[in-house]
Design a protein around this motif. Structure first.
Motif, PDB file in Angstrom:
ATOM      1  N   SER A 714     -24.847  58.794  52.634  1.00 26.89           N
ATOM      2  CA  SER A 714     -24.783  58.738  51.171  1.00 26.89           C
ATOM      3  C   SER A 714     -25.605  59.850  50.524  1.00 26.89           C
ATOM      4  CB  SER A 714     -25.273  57.367  50.676  1.00 26.89           C
ATOM      5  OG  SER A 714     -24.438  56.330  51.145  1.00 26.89           O
ATOM      6  N   ILE A 715     -26.794  60.113  51.062  1.00 28.77           N
ATOM      7  CA  ILE A 715     -27.623  61.191  50.505  1.00 28.77           C
ATOM      8  C   ILE A 715     -26.922  62.531  50.672  1.00 28.77           C
ATOM      9  CG2 ILE A 715     -29.805  62.432  50.771  1.00 28.77           C
ATOM     10  CD1 ILE A 715     -31.098  59.753  51.547  1.00 28.77           C
ATOM     11  N   THR A 716     -26.261  62.710  51.820  1.00 32.41           N
ATOM     12  CA  THR A 716     -25.541  63.967  52.053  1.00 32.41           C
ATOM     13  C   THR A 716     -24.356  64.099  51.102  1.00 32.41           C
ATOM     14  OG1 THR A 716     -26.226  63.950  54.374  1.00 32.41           O
ATOM     15  CG2 THR A 716     -24.382  65.378  53.789  1.00 32.41           C
ATOM     16  N   VAL A 717     -23.670  63.006  50.827  1.00 35.19           N
ATOM     17  CA  VAL A 717     -22.601  63.044  49.824  1.00 35.19           C
ATOM     18  C   VAL A 717     -23.154  63.513  48.486  1.00 35.19           C
ATOM     19  CG1 VAL A 717     -21.009  61.625  48.460  1.00 35.19           C
ATOM     20  CG2 VAL A 717     -21.157  61.302  50.935  1.00 35.19           C
ATOM     21  N   ALA A 718     -24.325  62.993  48.110  1.00 32.28           N
ATOM     22  CA  ALA A 718     -24.940  63.400  46.847  1.00 32.28           C
ATOM     23  C   ALA A 718     -25.284  64.889  46.861  1.00 32.28           C
ATOM     24  CB  ALA A 718     -26.193  62.570  46.586  1.00 32.28           C
ATOM     25  N   ARG A 719     -25.761  65.385  47.983  1.00 30.67           N
ATOM     26  CA  ARG A 719     -26.051  66.819  48.091  1.00 30.67           C
ATOM     27  C   ARG A 719     -24.793  67.644  47.840  1.00 30.67           C
ATOM     28  NH1 ARG A 719     -29.280  65.316  52.757  1.00 30.67           N
ATOM     29  NH2 ARG A 719     -31.500  65.666  52.320  1.00 30.67           N
ATOM     30  N   LEU A 734     -26.645  57.926  44.142  1.00 29.72           N
ATOM     31  CA  LEU A 734     -28.064  57.732  44.442  1.00 29.72           C
ATOM     32  C   LEU A 734     -28.662  56.508  43.759  1.00 29.72           C
ATOM     33  CD1 LEU A 734     -29.218  61.451  44.215  1.00 29.72           C
ATOM     34  CD2 LEU A 734     -28.864  60.109  46.290  1.00 29.72           C
ATOM     35  N   ASN A 735     -28.181  56.147  42.588  1.00 27.02           N
ATOM     36  CA  ASN A 735     -28.787  55.034  41.844  1.00 27.02           C
ATOM     37  C   ASN A 735     -28.850  53.736  42.641  1.00 27.02           C
ATOM     38  OD1 ASN A 735     -29.912  55.766  39.366  1.00 27.02           O
ATOM     39  ND2 ASN A 735     -27.901  56.018  38.404  1.00 27.02           N
ATOM     40  N   PRO A 736     -27.728  53.226  43.181  1.00 27.93           N
ATOM     41  CA  PRO A 736     -27.811  51.979  43.962  1.00 27.93           C
ATOM     42  C   PRO A 736     -28.538  52.158  45.299  1.00 27.93           C
ATOM     43  CG  PRO A 736     -25.592  52.889  44.065  1.00 27.93           C
ATOM     44  CD  PRO A 736     -26.334  53.714  43.067  1.00 27.93           C
ATOM     45  N   LEU A 737     -28.524  53.370  45.821  1.00 26.84           N
ATOM     46  CA  LEU A 737     -29.135  53.611  47.128  1.00 26.84           C
ATOM     47  C   LEU A 737     -30.654  53.556  47.057  1.00 26.84           C
ATOM     48  CD1 LEU A 737     -28.429  54.373  50.061  1.00 26.84           C
ATOM     49  CD2 LEU A 737     -28.618  56.767  49.397  1.00 26.84           C
ATOM     50  N   ARG A 738     -31.196  53.909  45.897  1.00 27.48           N
ATOM     51  CA  ARG A 738     -32.658  53.965  45.764  1.00 27.48           C
ATOM     52  C   ARG A 738     -33.294  52.611  46.030  1.00 27.48           C
ATOM     53  NH1 ARG A 738     -35.828  55.905  40.262  1.00 27.48           N
ATOM     54  NH2 ARG A 738     -37.942  55.367  40.974  1.00 27.48           N
ATOM     55  N   LEU A 739     -32.738  51.568  45.500  1.00 28.30           N
ATOM     56  CA  LEU A 739     -33.281  50.223  45.699  1.00 28.30           C
ATOM     57  C   LEU A 739     -33.208  49.815  47.159  1.00 28.30           C
ATOM     58  CD1 LEU A 739     -34.450  47.642  44.479  1.00 28.30           C
ATOM     59  CD2 LEU A 739     -32.105  46.841  44.083  1.00 28.30           C
ATOM     60  N   LYS A 748     -38.786  57.960  54.466  1.00 28.08           N
ATOM     61  CA  LYS A 748     -38.271  59.322  54.626  1.00 28.08           C
ATOM     62  C   LYS A 748     -37.018  59.513  53.780  1.00 28.08           C
ATOM     63  CE  LYS A 748     -36.196  62.492  57.980  1.00 28.08           C
ATOM     64  NZ  LYS A 748     -34.855  62.462  57.348  1.00 28.08           N
ATOM     65  N   HIS A 749     -36.109  58.563  53.841  1.00 29.77           N
ATOM     66  CA  HIS A 749     -34.878  58.678  53.063  1.00 29.77           C
ATOM     67  C   HIS A 749     -35.152  58.538  51.572  1.00 29.77           C
ATOM     68  CE1 HIS A 749     -31.911  57.684  56.568  1.00 29.77           C
ATOM     69  NE2 HIS A 749     -32.393  58.913  56.605  1.00 29.77           N
ATOM     70  N   LEU A 750     -36.142  57.760  51.221  1.00 28.61           N
ATOM     71  CA  LEU A 750     -36.485  57.627  49.810  1.00 28.61           C
ATOM     72  C   LEU A 750     -36.992  58.956  49.255  1.00 28.61           C
ATOM     73  CD1 LEU A 750     -36.814  55.931  47.281  1.00 28.61           C
ATOM     74  CD2 LEU A 750     -39.048  55.146  48.150  1.00 28.61           C
ATOM     75  N   ILE A 751     -37.809  59.675  50.052  1.00 27.94           N
ATOM     76  CA  ILE A 751     -38.281  60.993  49.609  1.00 27.94           C
ATOM     77  C   ILE A 751     -37.105  61.941  49.440  1.00 27.94           C
ATOM     78  CG2 ILE A 751     -39.711  62.972  50.228  1.00 27.94           C
ATOM     79  CD1 ILE A 751     -41.428  61.017  51.897  1.00 27.94           C
ATOM     80  N   GLU A 752     -36.192  61.951  50.410  1.00 27.95           N
ATOM     81  CA  GLU A 752     -35.009  62.809  50.312  1.00 27.95           C
ATOM     82  C   GLU A 752     -34.188  62.448  49.079  1.00 27.95           C
ATOM     83  OE1 GLU A 752     -32.685  64.019  53.866  1.00 27.95           O
ATOM     84  OE2 GLU A 752     -33.936  62.549  54.901  1.00 27.95           O
ATOM     85  N   LEU A 753     -34.015  61.159  48.881  1.00 26.58           N
ATOM     86  CA  LEU A 753     -33.213  60.692  47.752  1.00 26.58           C
ATOM     87  C   LEU A 753     -33.807  61.179  46.432  1.00 26.58           C
ATOM     88  CD1 LEU A 753     -31.742  57.154  47.297  1.00 26.58           C
ATOM     89  CD2 LEU A 753     -33.132  58.129  45.481  1.00 26.58           C
ATOM     90  N   LEU A 754     -35.120  61.042  46.273  1.00 24.69           N
ATOM     91  CA  LEU A 754     -35.775  61.467  45.047  1.00 24.69           C
ATOM     92  C   LEU A 754     -35.658  62.971  44.848  1.00 24.69           C
ATOM     93  CD1 LEU A 754     -38.965  59.201  45.268  1.00 24.69           C
ATOM     94  CD2 LEU A 754     -37.025  58.920  43.698  1.00 24.69           C
ATOM     95  N   ALA A 755     -35.741  63.718  45.957  1.00 23.71           N
ATOM     96  CA  ALA A 755     -35.615  65.173  45.857  1.00 23.71           C
ATOM     97  C   ALA A 755     -34.210  65.573  45.406  1.00 23.71           C
ATOM     98  CB  ALA A 755     -35.948  65.811  47.196  1.00 23.71           C
ATOM     99  N   TYR A 757     -32.070  63.650  43.871  1.00 18.45           N
ATOM    100  CA  TYR A 757     -31.925  63.118  42.508  1.00 18.45           C
ATOM    101  C   TYR A 757     -32.503  64.113  41.495  1.00 18.45           C
ATOM    102  CZ  TYR A 757     -31.098  58.989  39.540  1.00 18.45           C
ATOM    103  OH  TYR A 757     -30.590  58.104  38.613  1.00 18.45           O
ATOM    104  N   ALA A 758     -33.669  64.698  41.827  1.00 22.90           N
ATOM    105  CA  ALA A 758     -34.303  65.665  40.920  1.00 22.90           C
ATOM    106  C   ALA A 758     -33.408  66.879  40.711  1.00 22.90           C
ATOM    107  CB  ALA A 758     -35.660  66.079  41.474  1.00 22.90           C
TER     108      ALA A 758
END
Length: 908
Positions: A714-719, A734-739, A748-755, A757-758
């Motif tokens: 999912s994070i890669t899809v967002a990228r 990313l929104n539903p994935l964060r929770l 680790k994935h939360l840090i990637e997600l936030l990056a 997302y930014a």
């Protein structure tokens, strides 16, 4: 009259292998007075000295004196010494006359005369004393020592010897007068071995054949040549001849026996022939074999005499003979006294068993073909050996038993099951389990199956075997992805295990840990693996402890606790290594542990150290390993290549892993990391946006069982959405994935997600929101030192970082991140642009001193391998420097880099 042939240098073969590193050592400096080349027979001592004579400067005249046993007489020795000088250096008449006038008590005067005569000569000179080991007379040794002490600086003495001569070498070494070459120096490297067969022997051999011969001969030049001459008609006519005869042929044996063994005193011959049955020797073992108490001094004397014996430690306890030397000795011992040789093997086996050296004991029992004794040893110790990491050895030892021997021995069948399980030969396990369960059933009913009572385990041990069988069934259920059955079976074993004597709790808890990890329940997995480590240490299950600690570290990595992961790996490794102090045995390697360490150091931007943890695993990939481990290794390899911008190499490793997954996915105990997610990141790095978008449009993250893999996808899809100009769609992912990542503690994935997302927010023009989002990620990343995952989001994230004030964070970590992000000069995940050469003022980061050195060596036209040798670094380090050069210069090849460097004035 003197024998003229003693003054003739041997003819130098025109194709002989030149040894520049050794010739340079012999050359020494202006202070060198003596050079010694000390090694056993057949190591090329004379050839090396002969090459030195041919390569030395033309101004130095060299004389030759081939010493033999008749030169033990001092007068004869100095007659020939003077005769050798007379061939090339100075007229001998006056010295010979002086020698004739002196009696035996005053021969020292002739040495003084020789020194004075040499001192008056102009130019540079050298004299070779070949085979100096032939001299045993202490008078001659004292006189040679006197000669060296007062030699003029323009004269050098060179000496070849099979043993270290009783000369004051230590004193000369301290004064800087001595140059030394030993057997370990003369032994051919694998590259030199290939050169020997290709250039000298004019034979075309494959790299694998070269490797086999090099390992067998251990670089012993004579053995390599004898292997090449080992065919049925006196020469090997094919590669098959070389391998068939090399190392075992009569040629080598005859050479060892006639040139080495038969030249020794009777007591030395007896010691060698008696102890040669053992692959390893200790003074205590030798005392048992010989019935003496002086073996320690005997072994030390053999080392000093260079009789093909190699110390294995610094304490003088373990030794071994050169393999070919030992084999030749054993052949004579078996031929002359077969019954005595068998008794020696029995004594050695018993000694090794009493001292818990099971590998050596078992190898002797196989040689003896004592199958009953071997079966008893394997029944008693096989299970522990498997869990110490020697499952392949145990399977091979069981295969050595006569066919059908173990079919009616339940304990041996169970040991074979475990050995095959850890060897990943799963298709062979089910039939064995069926036979084993049938045997236990018959035993419970008191039925007779034709085997002796001694071959059956006692009835009160049957529950032990049933528990082991259930545990194996649970692992097979995991491979069928039947996690519910696997968990039920495992918990049944855990419930019943308190009623059995065999320790299995560590393996059982490891299975529960795997089940929890497969479900993505990292908290439960950690609890189970902690129990596996605790019980494994009590049970001394080395492989289970190592694997459990490695998987624990892998989980801790995803939970963002890298310090605890490193501590876990270090603690487990130290505990296992405390039991494996025998350097002759291979070190146990855990796929999970080395993979975790590679990922951790990659993430902390120590890519070279990460590579050192990966390298031991690559051999398992080439030689074959369990499919799940194969995939994990290739995934980690690809991730490291990705971090070094080697996208094509990363994709190749991922494709190999995907092929294994397609063929053998059913045999994997866990769901491997998402290979496709990492592959798409490589596509982004290569600028293949269309391919990346096509993947993102069709991928379904929900098809993954493990939530970690769903998050990776999912994070890669967002990228991809950010890279293709669709930041709104990235935020929707990313929104539903964060929770979910917060709830699962997948930091680790939360840090990637936030990056990511930014970067999506920044692409929408929401700079303040992007900075706030990144600040949250930085706080999490700083805790345990995550850096690469931030850097690898590319210049877009670096731009956001410039607007953030990272207060309250570890200053050292902030400085490291500053170096990566604030000075980032090229995009990592963006559309690939054509390389353009920047002006000097456009270089955001100047070249380091080491990069300038590498640039200069590239300018000389040197290969990466040669550059690594010159700089005394690993080839991978050179590659990293070259990649940095390309990035800073805005180039993509050596030619472009050199052209740009010249334009910037970095090269003359």
């Amino acid at each position: 009259m003197l024998l003229a042939t003693k003054f003739l240098k041997p003819a130098l073969a025109p194709r002989s292998i030149t040894r520049p590193r050794l010739l340079e050592r012999l050359a020494g400096g202006h202070a060198a007075r003596i050079a010694t080349v000390i090694a056993p027979a057949g190591y090329g001592k004379t050839t090396l000295i002969n090459q030195w004579c041919a390569s030395t400067d033309t101004e130095r005249k060299v004389a030759w004196f081939a010493v033999d046993s008749y030169d033990n007489d001092p007068r004869r020795f100095w007659q020939y010494f003077i005769g050798a000088l007379g061939q090339e250096i100075l007229p001998p008449q006056e010295l010979n006359q002086r020698l004739a006038e002196l009696d035996e008590r005053n021969l020292d005067a002739i040495i003084t005369a020789i020194i004075n005569a040499i001192a008056e000569l102009p130019g540079n000179y050298a004299l070779v004393l070949d085979d100096y080991h032939s001299v045993e007379n202490p008078v001659v040794h004292r006189q040679v020592g006197y000669l060296v002490d007062y030699l003029p600086p323009h004269f050098m003495l060179l000496m070849t010897s099979r043993t270290e001569p009783p000369l004051p070498l230590a004193r000369w070494r301290v004064r800087g007068w001595l140059r030394e070459v030993h057997a370990s120096d003369l032994a051919f490297s694998e590259e030199e071995c290939a050169q020997f067969f290709g250039d000298y022997m004019a034979m075309s051999l494959s790299a694998e054949s070269i490797h086999q011969l090099w390992r067998k001969t251990e670089g012993w030049a004579a053995a390599m040549q004898l292997a090449a001459l080992s065919g049925p008609h006196g020469s090997a006519t094919s590669q098959q001849d070389i391998i068939r005869y090399g190392g075992h042929q009569k040629h080598v044996s005859d050479y060892v026996l006639t040139e080495i063994l038969d030249q020794q005193p009777e007591d030395v011959r007896e010691f060698l022939l008696t102890t040669a049955c053992c692959h390893r020797l200790s003074p205590a073992l030798c005392n048992v074999l010989l019935g003496t108490d002086d073996s320690a001094s005997r072994l030390e004397a053999l080392v000093k005499a260079n009789l093909f014996i190699i110390p294995l430690d610094t304490s003088g306890y373990w030794y071994r003979y050169h393999d070919l030397f030992r084999e030749a000795l054993c052949a004579r011992s078996c031929r002359t006294d077969p019954a005595g040789h068998a008794q020696l093997l029995q004594k050695a086996s018993q000694w090794f068993l009493e001292h818990d050296h099971f590998h050596e004991a078992i190898s002797h029992l196989i040689e003896l073909e004592d199958w009953d004794w071997l079966a008893q040893v394997l029944e008693q110790h096989g299970n522990n050996l498997i869990h110490e990491g020697y499952h392949l050895n145990v399977v091979n030892w069981l295969d050595a038993l006569p066919q059908g021997y173990a079919d009616d021995r339940p304990r041996l069948l169970m040991i074979r099951v475990w050995g095959l399980f850890f060897a990943n030969k799963l298709d062979l396990i089910e039939p064995l389990l069926e036979r084993l369960e049938a045997l236990l059933g018959d035993q419970a009913q008191g039925a007779s199956n034709g085997y002796s009572q001694d071959a059956n385990p006692p009835d009160d041990h049957a529950l032990d075997l049933h528990s082991e069988i259930a545990l194996v069934h649970s692992y097979l259920a995991r491979m069928r992805s039947d996690l519910d059955s696997a968990t039920d079976l495992t918990r049944d074993v855990l419930r019943d295990i308190d009623h059995t004597d065999i320790p299995l709790k560590s393996v059982t808890y490891y299975g529960i840990g795997l089940d929890s990890f497969a479900r993505g329940d990292l908290v439960s997995a950690r609890q189970a693996l902690s129990s596996a480590i605790e019980h494994g240490k009590r049970e001394k299950r080395h492989s289970t402890v190592l694997s459990s600690g490695g998987l624990m570290a892998w989980i801790l990595f995803y939970q963002g606790e890298m310090e605890l992961a490193l501590e876990t790996c270090s603690t487990v490794r130290s505990w296992v290594d405390s039991f494996h102090t025998d350097t002759s045995q291979p070190q146990m390697i855990s796929c999970w542990q080395n993979s975790s360490m590679t990922q951790i150091y990659r993430e902390r931007n120590d890519l070279e150290l990460a590579r050192t943890y990966l390298n031991p695993l690559l051999e398992h990939v080439t030689q074959g390993t369990e499919p799940g481990q194969h995939i994990v290794i290739q995934y980690v390899r690809a991730h490291l290549d990705f971090s070094q911008n080697e996208y094509e190499s990363a994709i190749a490793a991922l494709e190999d892993a995907e092929n294994v997954l397609a063929r053998k996915g059913d045999a994997i105990l866990f769901e491997p990391p998402s290979l496709e997610a990492l592959r798409v990141r490589c596509l982004l790095g290569l600028g293949e946006l269309d391919k990346a978008r096509a993947w993102a449009d069709k991928v379904n993250p929900e098809r993954y069982r493990n939530p970690i893999n769903r998050e990776q996808v999912s994070i890669t899809v967002a990228r991809v959405r950010v890279a293709t100009g669709e930041p709104e769609r990235a935020i929707a992912v990313l929104n539903p994935l964060r929770l979910a990542t917060e709830k699962g503690e997948h930091i680790k994935h939360l840090i990637e997600l936030l990056a990511v997302y930014a970067t999506a927010l920044a692409a929408l023009g929401r700079a303040d929101d992007a900075a706030t989002m990144l600040e949250r990620g930085l706080k999490l990343a700083a805790r345990d030192g995550f850096t690469r995952l931030l850097y690898e989001e590319g210049p877009a994230l670096a731009k956001i970082y410039r607007s953030v004030e990272p207060t309250g964070l570890n200053p050292g970590w902030v400085r490291q991140l500053d170096e990566l992000l604030l000075e980032q000069s090229s995009p990592q995940i963006s559309v690939k642009q054509p390389a353009t050469a920047p002006a000097e003022s456009d270089l955001l980061e100047p070249l380091s001193q080491r990069e300038l050195e590498v640039l200069a060596l590239i300018h000389e036209g040197l290969s990466n391998k040669v550059i690594a040798q010159k700089l005394d670094v690993a080839p991978t380090t050179v590659k990293a420097h070259i990649r940095n050069l390309y990035g800073k210069l805005g180039t993509s090849s050596r030619t472009e880099a050199l052209a740009k460097a010249r334009g910037l004035g970095l090269l003359q």
